[in-house]
Scaffold this motif. Sequence first.
Motif, PDB file in Angstrom:
ATOM      1  N   TYR A 111       0.882  -1.414   0.021  1.00 15.17           N
ATOM      2  CA  TYR A 111       0.017   0.065  -0.105  1.00 15.17           C
ATOM      3  C   TYR A 111       1.018   1.225  -0.079  1.00 15.17           C
ATOM      4  O   TYR A 111       0.603   2.186  -0.756  1.00 15.17           O
ATOM      5  CB  TYR A 111      -0.980   0.025   1.198  1.00 15.17           C
ATOM      6  CG  TYR A 111      -1.947  -1.154   0.977  1.00 15.17           C
ATOM      7  CD1 TYR A 111      -2.447  -1.546   0.005  1.00 15.17           C
ATOM      8  CD2 TYR A 111      -2.473  -1.703   2.231  1.00 15.17           C
ATOM      9  CE1 TYR A 111      -3.454  -2.541  -0.127  1.00 15.17           C
ATOM     10  CE2 TYR A 111      -3.332  -2.682   2.343  1.00 15.17           C
ATOM     11  CZ  TYR A 111      -3.808  -3.092   1.085  1.00 15.17           C
ATOM     12  OH  TYR A 111      -4.850  -4.267   1.050  1.00 15.17           O
ATOM     13  N   LYS A 153      -3.938   6.758   5.433  1.00 18.00           N
ATOM     14  CA  LYS A 153      -4.894   6.839   6.180  1.00 18.00           C
ATOM     15  C   LYS A 153      -5.864   8.253   5.630  1.00 18.00           C
ATOM     16  O   LYS A 153      -4.947   9.299   5.492  1.00 18.00           O
ATOM     17  CB  LYS A 153      -4.640   6.986   7.532  1.00 18.00           C
ATOM     18  CG  LYS A 153      -5.943   7.006   8.490  1.00 18.00           C
ATOM     19  CD  LYS A 153      -5.738   7.179   9.880  1.00 18.00           C
ATOM     20  CE  LYS A 153      -5.528   5.809  10.526  1.00 18.00           C
ATOM     21  NZ  LYS A 153      -4.192   5.370  10.490  1.00 18.00           N
ATOM     22  N   ASP A 158      -1.492   2.416  16.920  1.00 21.59           N
ATOM     23  CA  ASP A 158      -1.448   3.001  15.658  1.00 21.59           C
ATOM     24  C   ASP A 158      -0.136   3.717  15.262  1.00 21.59           C
ATOM     25  O   ASP A 158      -0.197   4.965  14.547  1.00 21.59           O
ATOM     26  CB  ASP A 158      -2.738   3.971  15.477  1.00 21.59           C
ATOM     27  CG  ASP A 158      -3.216   4.361  14.017  1.00 21.59           C
ATOM     28  OD1 ASP A 158      -2.916   3.494  13.059  1.00 21.59           O
ATOM     29  OD2 ASP A 158      -3.649   5.508  13.803  1.00 21.59           O
ATOM     30  N   ASP A 160      -5.949   3.598   1.924  1.00 20.39           N
ATOM     31  CA  ASP A 160      -6.152   2.284   2.577  1.00 20.39           C
ATOM     32  C   ASP A 160      -6.855   1.954   3.840  1.00 20.39           C
ATOM     33  O   ASP A 160      -6.986   1.247   4.339  1.00 20.39           O
ATOM     34  CB  ASP A 160      -4.590   1.750   2.714  1.00 20.39           C
ATOM     35  CG  ASP A 160      -3.776   2.364   3.763  1.00 20.39           C
ATOM     36  OD1 ASP A 160      -4.343   3.036   4.410  1.00 20.39           O
ATOM     37  OD2 ASP A 160      -2.629   2.129   3.704  1.00 20.39           O
ATOM     38  N   PHE A 161      -7.257   3.356   4.313  1.00 16.56           N
ATOM     39  CA  PHE A 161      -7.992   3.360   5.428  1.00 16.56           C
ATOM     40  C   PHE A 161      -8.634   4.747   5.646  1.00 16.56           C
ATOM     41  O   PHE A 161      -8.254   5.727   5.304  1.00 16.56           O
ATOM     42  CB  PHE A 161      -6.936   3.198   6.548  1.00 16.56           C
ATOM     43  CG  PHE A 161      -7.451   3.151   8.080  1.00 16.56           C
ATOM     44  CD1 PHE A 161      -7.505   1.976   8.726  1.00 16.56           C
ATOM     45  CD2 PHE A 161      -8.078   4.196   8.644  1.00 16.56           C
ATOM     46  CE1 PHE A 161      -7.908   1.710  10.043  1.00 16.56           C
ATOM     47  CE2 PHE A 161      -8.598   4.109   9.954  1.00 16.56           C
ATOM     48  CZ  PHE A 161      -8.432   2.670  10.819  1.00 16.56           C
ATOM     49  N   TYR A 189     -10.892   6.811   8.447  1.00 16.63           N
ATOM     50  CA  TYR A 189     -11.490   7.044   9.731  1.00 16.63           C
ATOM     51  C   TYR A 189     -12.462   8.133   9.762  1.00 16.63           C
ATOM     52  O   TYR A 189     -12.307   9.211   9.314  1.00 16.63           O
ATOM     53  CB  TYR A 189     -10.349   7.560  10.806  1.00 16.63           C
ATOM     54  CG  TYR A 189     -10.673   8.052  12.074  1.00 16.63           C
ATOM     55  CD1 TYR A 189     -11.079   7.252  13.151  1.00 16.63           C
ATOM     56  CD2 TYR A 189     -10.704   9.394  12.335  1.00 16.63           C
ATOM     57  CE1 TYR A 189     -11.661   7.651  14.355  1.00 16.63           C
ATOM     58  CE2 TYR A 189     -11.066   9.852  13.695  1.00 16.63           C
ATOM     59  CZ  TYR A 189     -11.547   8.910  14.582  1.00 16.63           C
ATOM     60  OH  TYR A 189     -12.117   9.390  15.948  1.00 16.63           O
ATOM     61  N   GLN A 233     -14.518   3.028  11.093  1.00 21.03           N
ATOM     62  CA  GLN A 233     -13.303   2.933  10.067  1.00 21.03           C
ATOM     63  C   GLN A 233     -13.930   1.990   8.743  1.00 21.03           C
ATOM     64  O   GLN A 233     -14.884   1.160   9.030  1.00 21.03           O
ATOM     65  CB  GLN A 233     -12.113   2.364  10.559  1.00 21.03           C
ATOM     66  CG  GLN A 233     -12.207   0.959  10.922  1.00 21.03           C
ATOM     67  CD  GLN A 233     -11.114   0.297  11.879  1.00 21.03           C
ATOM     68  OE1 GLN A 233     -11.251   1.069  12.981  1.00 21.03           O
ATOM     69  NE2 GLN A 233     -10.300  -0.625  11.734  1.00 21.03           N
ATOM     70  N   GLU A 271     -11.249  -0.167   6.021  1.00 22.74           N
ATOM     71  CA  GLU A 271     -10.011  -0.102   5.614  1.00 22.74           C
ATOM     72  C   GLU A 271      -9.688  -1.260   4.600  1.00 22.74           C
ATOM     73  O   GLU A 271     -10.727  -2.407   4.678  1.00 22.74           O
ATOM     74  CB  GLU A 271      -9.080  -0.324   6.654  1.00 22.74           C
ATOM     75  CG  GLU A 271      -9.380  -1.599   7.547  1.00 22.74           C
ATOM     76  CD  GLU A 271      -8.513  -1.811   9.043  1.00 22.74           C
ATOM     77  OE1 GLU A 271      -7.238  -1.890   8.784  1.00 22.74           O
ATOM     78  OE2 GLU A 271      -8.813  -1.893  10.081  1.00 22.74           O
TER      79      GLU A 271
END
Length: 612
Positions: free
Chosen positions: A174, A181, A291, A450-451, A453, A461, A463
């Motif tokens: 990724y 994110k 994280d 790729d994510f 929030y 979320q 993802e």
Amino acid sequence: MSDKVTRRDFLNGTQIAIGASMVGPWSELLAASGSPFDLSSDYYPPAKTGLRGSHDGAWETMHARVAGRDFKAPRADEKYDLVVVGAGISGLSAAHFYRKEKPDARILVLDNHDDFGGHAKRNEFSINGKTRIGYGGTESIDTPSSYSQVAKDMLVDVGIDTQKFYKLYHQELYASMGLSKGILFDKETYGEQKLVGGYNRIPWQEFAAQTPMSDKARADLIRVWTDERDYLPGLGRDEKIAKLSKMSYYAFLRDLVKVDQQVLEMYRRWGMSFWCVGIDEIPATSVQSYDGGMPGLTHTLPRVGYRGDEPYIFHFPDGNASVARLLVRKLIPDAVPGNTMEDVVTARVDYSRLDRESQGTRIRLNSTVVNVRHTGRNDNVDVTYAHGNEVYTVRAGRCIMACYNSVVPYICPELPTEQKEGLAYNVKVPLVYTKVLVPNWRPFAELGLDFVYYTNDFFKQVELDYPVSIGNYEFGKTPDDPMVLHMCHVQHFPDIKGPEQWRAGRRHLLGTPFSVYEGHVRDQLDQALSGAGFDAERDIHAITVNRWAHGYSYSNDLLWEPEWPDPKQTPWYKARQPHGRITIANSDAGVQATTNSAITQGHRAVMEALQG
């Protein structure tokens, strides 16, 4: 299974009456012999979509037992050396350890769900003739170097070489595509709904400038990430730990870093999928490693190692469901074809072979234990369980309770009061893992994500899946390949603190129909991805909602937990004490929601059973 989400998929998830749920699921599953425990050759729970996890038919009997329903216990019609209550990783591990010590033992493992593995749940999907695999619960062997020696040895025993994941997991996939994110800011808090990508990848000044935050909040976000500042000057490391361990991360940001309220709201639910509470209940010392590290602490309390600092890569495509499969293969080889950690991923379990008279170990699904008691001169244990419309009793030389600790007092009323209180102290954490099958993940790639929030929405979320290829299973590495998206929901109650919020969350989960989860999936994916051409109506092919009303084990690391100077006075120590021929396993007994705890506590329960 159809490639498109059908009404049948959705009906799988709807709430049904308790009476019906205790009848319906089993009538379709019996093999031709008509035995109440035989499963048909096409029985295969991992392929089911809709409402899974603690699915309808798995929880109603125990709720009736807790509510006071009495199940008349018939005479025992089977005899075993060991009965294990619970076919999760702890229960399967206990059976494995007992089998190693007593190779000729007759063992029966009972579980209320329609599949083994407990929270290590496998979700399978089919699209364009290909199978995509997802994890519906326990997702990884987290930091295997930190495992107990017993747990490490068991992984090796069942055929797992964790070092292989360094090659199996595409660690740079990724990042090599420039993905990172993104945050979807909510309108209520920030004045407009806006998706901003590049979190922690592009310069903070550039990221902040794109947000809908106020000027002060933008400046504070930049400052908290870029200032090389110690917010507790003059204190030594031990003094800082003592202070910050009693201070929430929310209070740290508000009172010491003094950030704007919009920054606080951005991070309020950041750890909901891990701790299942807001940052106002998480000690500031706990967020250093979450994280990749949370802002503000880098120069106040520099991180000193983290359980070996191993990457988070020890992941089968179905999470730790493959660990459960490997345990079952060890116990009942005919049920799980193959002989390696690679081939177990694509093996099709033959569920009809789990419960056969000729086997030393048997696994009996769809069977909710409602009573466990010593008999005669306490030289045996009678275990009563409900299966379909009938109630049965088996007799055991030993019994290991590898189920949720909180239900043990209702199942074993003969336990001492102090032990019952210790078992009840464990309030398990409700959460939902939702898997969404889409034909490709190009919208993520085009948006550089790729994510995502969500600062304040139902699902915290969405993802992309972990990029793991193993054996004959090849991860879809290009944006045009199918993808199983992961979405997590934990109900947030701003005005309820401590374990009571999880009791409220449990009621919320069990009262939420599948249609509500589906609606939020569609809305939130459209919110985040429609700018890149995503259309939920067209692009969602299947949804599996893994609802865990009793999810993560209670962990004693949140602000409300009192100090326990004497380890033997803790509720969990008292809870896991052996009682005659009954011993206690499950990750609950170790107050850690980890596979390491599940395995280690399963081993302890076996050793106590053998010594008793």
